[in-house]
Design a protein around this motif. Structure first.
Motif, PDB file in Angstrom:
ATOM      1  N   PHE A   1      -3.791   3.369   0.884  1.00 30.24           N
ATOM      2  CA  PHE A   1      -4.133   1.972   0.636  1.00 30.24           C
ATOM      3  C   PHE A   1      -4.175   1.197   1.952  1.00 30.24           C
ATOM      4  O   PHE A   1      -3.209   1.156   2.704  1.00 30.24           O
ATOM      5  CB  PHE A   1      -3.113   1.355  -0.320  1.00 30.24           C
ATOM      6  N   ILE A   2      -5.328   0.594   2.202  1.00 32.82           N
ATOM      7  CA  ILE A   2      -5.511  -0.216   3.401  1.00 32.82           C
ATOM      8  C   ILE A   2      -5.144  -1.655   3.062  1.00 32.82           C
ATOM      9  O   ILE A   2      -5.854  -2.317   2.294  1.00 32.82           O
ATOM     10  CB  ILE A   2      -6.962  -0.152   3.929  1.00 32.82           C
ATOM     11  N   LEU A   3      -4.051  -2.123   3.627  1.00 30.71           N
ATOM     12  CA  LEU A   3      -3.585  -3.481   3.368  1.00 30.71           C
ATOM     13  C   LEU A   3      -4.106  -4.404   4.458  1.00 30.71           C
ATOM     14  O   LEU A   3      -3.812  -4.215   5.641  1.00 30.71           O
ATOM     15  CB  LEU A   3      -2.057  -3.509   3.338  1.00 30.71           C
TER      16      LEU A   3
ATOM     17  N   TYR B   1       0.235 -13.315  -4.388  1.00 29.83           N
ATOM     18  CA  TYR B   1      -0.697 -13.198  -3.262  1.00 29.83           C
ATOM     19  C   TYR B   1      -0.086 -12.369  -2.131  1.00 29.83           C
ATOM     20  O   TYR B   1      -0.489 -12.478  -0.980  1.00 29.83           O
ATOM     21  CB  TYR B   1      -1.085 -14.587  -2.755  1.00 29.83           C
ATOM     22  N   LEU B   2       0.859 -11.504  -2.476  1.00 27.31           N
ATOM     23  CA  LEU B   2       1.532 -10.705  -1.457  1.00 27.31           C
ATOM     24  C   LEU B   2       0.638  -9.636  -0.847  1.00 27.31           C
ATOM     25  O   LEU B   2       0.999  -9.018   0.145  1.00 27.31           O
ATOM     26  CB  LEU B   2       2.800 -10.075  -2.042  1.00 27.31           C
ATOM     27  N   ASP B   3      -0.528  -9.379  -1.442  1.00 33.09           N
ATOM     28  CA  ASP B   3      -1.499  -8.496  -0.790  1.00 33.09           C
ATOM     29  C   ASP B   3      -2.205  -9.209   0.360  1.00 33.09           C
ATOM     30  O   ASP B   3      -2.942  -8.584   1.122  1.00 33.09           O
ATOM     31  CB  ASP B   3      -2.552  -8.015  -1.796  1.00 33.09           C
ATOM     32  N   TYR B   4      -1.969 -10.525   0.483  1.00 31.33           N
ATOM     33  CA  TYR B   4      -2.639 -11.295   1.526  1.00 31.33           C
ATOM     34  C   TYR B   4      -1.664 -11.879   2.547  1.00 31.33           C
ATOM     35  O   TYR B   4      -1.965 -11.970   3.726  1.00 31.33           O
ATOM     36  CB  TYR B   4      -3.436 -12.450   0.904  1.00 31.33           C
TER      37      TYR B   4
ATOM     38  N   ASN C   1      -2.834   1.000   7.127  1.00 33.47           N
ATOM     39  CA  ASN C   1      -2.771   2.024   6.087  1.00 33.47           C
ATOM     40  C   ASN C   1      -1.309   2.215   5.713  1.00 33.47           C
ATOM     41  O   ASN C   1      -0.511   2.727   6.505  1.00 33.47           O
ATOM     42  CB  ASN C   1      -3.373   3.333   6.596  1.00 33.47           C
ATOM     43  N   ILE C   2      -0.944   1.809   4.496  1.00 38.77           N
ATOM     44  CA  ILE C   2       0.464   1.919   4.093  1.00 38.77           C
ATOM     45  C   ILE C   2       0.693   3.104   3.157  1.00 38.77           C
ATOM     46  O   ILE C   2       1.732   3.204   2.503  1.00 38.77           O
ATOM     47  CB  ILE C   2       0.966   0.611   3.438  1.00 38.77           C
ATOM     48  N   GLY C   3      -0.290   4.018   3.083  1.00 40.11           N
ATOM     49  CA  GLY C   3      -0.105   5.257   2.348  1.00 40.11           C
ATOM     50  C   GLY C   3      -0.335   5.115   0.858  1.00 40.11           C
ATOM     51  O   GLY C   3      -1.129   4.284   0.414  1.00 40.11           O
ATOM     52  N   THR C   4       0.352   5.931   0.073  1.00 36.53           N
ATOM     53  CA  THR C   4       0.188   5.954  -1.384  1.00 36.53           C
ATOM     54  C   THR C   4       1.051   4.877  -2.022  1.00 36.53           C
ATOM     55  O   THR C   4       2.259   4.812  -1.778  1.00 36.53           O
ATOM     56  CB  THR C   4       0.567   7.329  -1.950  1.00 36.53           C
TER      57      THR C   4
ATOM     58  N   ASN D   1      -0.366  -4.426  -5.123  1.00 37.89           N
ATOM     59  CA  ASN D   1      -0.574  -3.003  -4.861  1.00 37.89           C
ATOM     60  C   ASN D   1       0.196  -2.514  -3.640  1.00 37.89           C
ATOM     61  O   ASN D   1      -0.094  -1.456  -3.093  1.00 37.89           O
ATOM     62  CB  ASN D   1      -2.069  -2.738  -4.661  1.00 37.89           C
ATOM     63  N   THR D   2       1.193  -3.290  -3.222  1.00 39.76           N
ATOM     64  CA  THR D   2       1.915  -2.996  -1.986  1.00 39.76           C
ATOM     65  C   THR D   2       3.298  -2.394  -2.218  1.00 39.76           C
ATOM     66  O   THR D   2       4.005  -2.111  -1.261  1.00 39.76           O
ATOM     67  CB  THR D   2       2.083  -4.283  -1.160  1.00 39.76           C
TER      68      THR D   2
END
Length: 793
Positions: A657-659, A761-764, A667-670, A709-710
């Protein structure tokens, strides 16, 4: 009396007693008999048919060859036989071991089922599915929307904005939201064409006009409309009634909830024509303060039927008004008062009208061939009214003048806007069906055309511009979407134990939109897609009680309007769905077990954030999957007691997953896919102490899930467990009414405080910003009740 006479008399008495005992034992030994039979459609066996002893919970399901068997005492029994249809009753006087044949083809209801035969699967099909009958729906039909009534099915979760299951409600299957669940009404696509979502608020009390439903999990079989990426749900509306009837029902409950329904049917006039209808009104203040719903709906149908023809003209519609509860509560507000609503403008409401017109013509040409034609026109129009405080005047096309500044320092003012949708939707479905003893082939086409206008009006402002008028539009865009699909499905027997399914579909989509968004950004899209969706499956009959199946299905989906608004480089999605299942069916247990692996490319996952109308934002991720085990069963514990447990254990992951957060990429992995709990479990306990009384105790457990998704701990939503109690009692008066059915439903009987949905909004942003709160939650109702009565005459 002489001694020898006394002795002789005693012997006689002993002999008589012995003979009585032997006779009694012999009679008792002969008290139980075997009732066996075969259910067919006139030519072929019907596996998976429900055979229930009326007035009890005892019953069986026909096996792979349509056979069933029951051990019963001597007596007269009424069998209620159904297979995704209106039940057929068969009376048997059981005085010895008996075999009967039940032919379901002699019922005119089978013609009704052809309306959905192109999008439904049979019980033995290698597709994971559940069937829901009208009788099951009626038990809890007290005003709540369809997602709430389906909540206890495997892998299903549901929620509502107002917290009480009325108004804006939502359903997820295997973690996939409603925009990824294909919904059809009599085979006609229902999903909103541009957003691809399903707005159940526009189907108020539709359950009262629904004959049956089938929920297919995963890709399922080819269907009409948007691609199924989590499930497909198809509804069949009321079948033709043989006899005239009338129904009046009312329900009352917590939060000033009221439901009033009137239904009627003329029955078959001159053995051919029926006219039927329903009118409903539902009101609720909602669990959340002022989150009211005001729903008015209708359903009318005129039908013609004979031995080979069914023609149905149907119209149904809804007018809804709901108060804003789309943005939930912050953590602080939730702790302070979980029922509060931060919006104070008195008319912060959603208002929408939707009317549907359907024409269906089914023709049985001969013993092997039949055809079905479906036409649809849907008219939708409505607006969302919102008060905006200190909003930048640059957003409103010079209609308003500044009376202050916003928190950025830009010229701003206070105003009220209405944002409109005005759309038309046309559909043509046609399919031809050929079947014989060895195979069945359904081939068809579906074509649709959608046109829609999006525009906004300023209906009040502190200061209008000099040449501006009330209701001047500050943005406008139009949209057109054309879709065409062609498919062919073949189910066939390879030998006595092995059967197969081949399903091929081509789907072709063109979407155009031009104009401005509500933020006055240019939206100019002209995209075409060509999708090929193959599906293959096998079912192997091990014996009369066990079978296994496996299937592969491919699905493709185009982005929706909001995806294009959020980024012009958005990609279409691809899903490869692998299923492996085992089915067990005997007199006591029906067990369905399956393993699924759903492998996605460019899946449009929800980020956890919301857009300006409360819908979740999405973005492409290149590689992701859902892998799970589903088990559901129907277990007969006694003639009066049965249970239906289910559980789903799953792993839902994004690979690499590209954050992109705080203007950096990493890239924070799976990570776990948002809104995808690893455990979902439910149970449905049914107790029927007497024929007229049914008690159901329903339980649901949903495990932890993330709002982003983090895998961020701050975005984790706690697990929850809720239970409902449902009672129905039927009275059969000797006059006036055929039946009076009393119903009661206690939701969340143990009074749990829980949240089943939220946003972040923690993905941002890595930490909460200073300008706004980045977390929001949707609290659901604590203990609440609904009671109702239905008078049938």
């Amino acid at each position: 009396m002489k001694p020898f006479l006394k002795l002789k008399f005693k012997k006689v008495k002993s002999l008589v007693a012995f003979l009585i005992i032997v006779f009694s034992l012999n009679a008792n030994a002969q008290e139980f008999f075997t009732l066996s039979g075969k259910v067919t459609d006139g030519n072929n066996p019907l596996p998976g048919a429900s055979v229930l002893i009326k007035g009890t919970s005892k019953g069986v399901t026909s096996d792979f060859d349509g056979n069933f068997k029951l051990n019963l005492k001597k007596g007269v029994y009424t069998l209620v036989v159904s297979i995704i249809s209106q039940p057929k009753e068969v009376t048997v006087n059981l005085t010895k071991d008996t075999f009967i044949s039940i032919n379901m083809s002699d019922s005119f209801v089978s013609l009704d089922e052809v309306l959905v035969s192109a999008v439904r699967v049979k019980p033995s099909s290698p597709v994971t599915h559940n069937n829901i009958s009208k009788e099951e729906l009626e038990k809890r039909n007290l005003g709540q929307d369809i997602p709430m009534l389906l909540n206890y099915l495997p892998s299903v979760t549901s929620s509502s904005d107002a917290g009480a299951g009325i108004g804006y409600t939502y359903i997820r299957v295997r973690g996939s939201d409603a925009s990824r669940i294909n919904v059809t009404l009599n085979g006609i696509p229902y999903n909103d064409t541009e957003s691809q979502g399903t707005f159940w608020v526009n189907l108020g009390d539709f359950t009262s006009s629904t004959q049956s439903m089938q929920l297919q999990r995963g890709v399922g079989t080819s269907t009409n409309g948007s691609g199924a990426f989590g499930a497909s749900l198809n509804l069949l509306t009321d079948a033709i009634s043989e006899n005239a009837y009338g129904e009046i029902s009312s329900a009352f409950g917590s939060y000033n909830t009221q439901k009033h329904t009137v239904k009627f049917s003329t029955g078959k006039i001159n053995d051919h024509i029926e006219i039927a209808g329903r009118f409903s009104k539902i009101d609720s203040d909602g669990y959340i303060d002022r989150a009211f719903s005001d729903l008015k709906s209708y359903f009318l149908q005129g039908s013609y039927v004979d031995d080979n023809t069914l023609i149905k003209a149907i119209t149904f519609g809804n007018k809804e008004k709901t108060y804003q509860a789309w943005y939930g509560l912050t953590a602080e507000e939730l702790k302070e008062d979980r029922k509060q609503n931060p919006y104070t403008y008195e008319n912060e409401t959603d208002n929408y009208w939707q009317d549907h017109y359907q024409l269906h013509w089914n023709e049985k040409l001969n013993h092997n061939w039949s055809t079905n034609l479906g036409l649809n026109y849907t008219k939708g129009k409505g607006y969302f009214e919102q008060y905006k405080e200190g909003s930048a005047v640059s957003k409103y096309n010079n209609i308003v003048e500044a009376t202050g500044t916003d928190w950025y320092g830009s010229p701003a003012t206070d105003l009220i806007v209405r944002r409109w949708l005005d759309n038309d939707f046309y559909v043509l479905n046609f399919n031809a069906n050929y079947k014989n003893e060895a195979y069945e082939v359904i081939s068809g086409i579906s074509a649709s055309n959608y046109t829609g206008d999006h525009f906004g009006e300023v209906i009040w402002a502190k200061q209008f511009a000099e040449n501006a008028n009330i209701r001047d539009r500050y943005y406008f865009s139009d949209a057109t979407k054309n879709e065409f699909s062609i498919y062919s499905k073949a189910s066939f027997k390879l030998n006595e134990n092995l059967s197969g399914l081949v399903d091929l579909q081509g789907r072709f989509v063109n979407y155009k939109t031009d104009g401005l968004t509500s933020d006055r950004n240019t939206l100019d899209i002209d995209k075409s897609y060509s999708f090929f969706n193959p599906k293959f499956g096998l079912t192997y009959k091990i014996n009369n009680t066990n079978s296994i199946y496996t299937s592969y299905a491919r699905a493709n989906r185009e982005p929706n309007r909001d995806d294009f608004k959020n980024g012009s480089d958005v990609q279409n999605e691809v899903l490869n769905d692998f299923e492996l299942g085992w089915r067990l069916k005997n007199e006591k247990v029906v067990l369905n077990t399956n393993v699924y692996y759903m492998l996605y490319k460019n899946q449009l996952i929800q980020t956890g954030g919301l857009n300006d109308v409360g819908e979740y934002l999405r973005e492409n991720v290149e590689d992701s999957y859902r892998f799970g085990l589903e088990v559901d069963a129907n277990i007969v514990l006694s003639n009066k007691l049965s249970m239906r447990p289910n559980i789903t254990i799953s792993s839902n992951k994004i690979k690499n997953f590209i954050l992109e957060r705080d203007d950096t990429s990493k890239n924070i992995g799976t990570t776990n896919i948002a809104f995808s709990p690893n455990i979902i479990a439910g149970n449905y306990l049914n107790y029927q102490p007497v024929e007229s009384l049914t008690i159901n105790f329903l339980s649901k457990f949903v495990g932890e899930q993330y709002l982003s998704n983090t895998d961020t701990e701050a975005s984790k939503l706690d697990s929850y467990f809720t239970s409902d109690l449902n009672l129905t009692y039927e009275i059969k008066p000797k006059s006036t009414f055929k039946s009076i059915v009393l119903s009661a439903l206690v939701n969340n009987i143990f009074n749990k405080e829980y949240v089943d949905r939220g946003y972040t909004y923690l993905d941002y942003w890595s930490t909460p910003g200073t300008s706004f709160e980045v977390q929001g939650y949707y609290p659901q109702a604590t203990r609440n009740f609904l009671v109702g009565a239905t008078f049938k005459f």
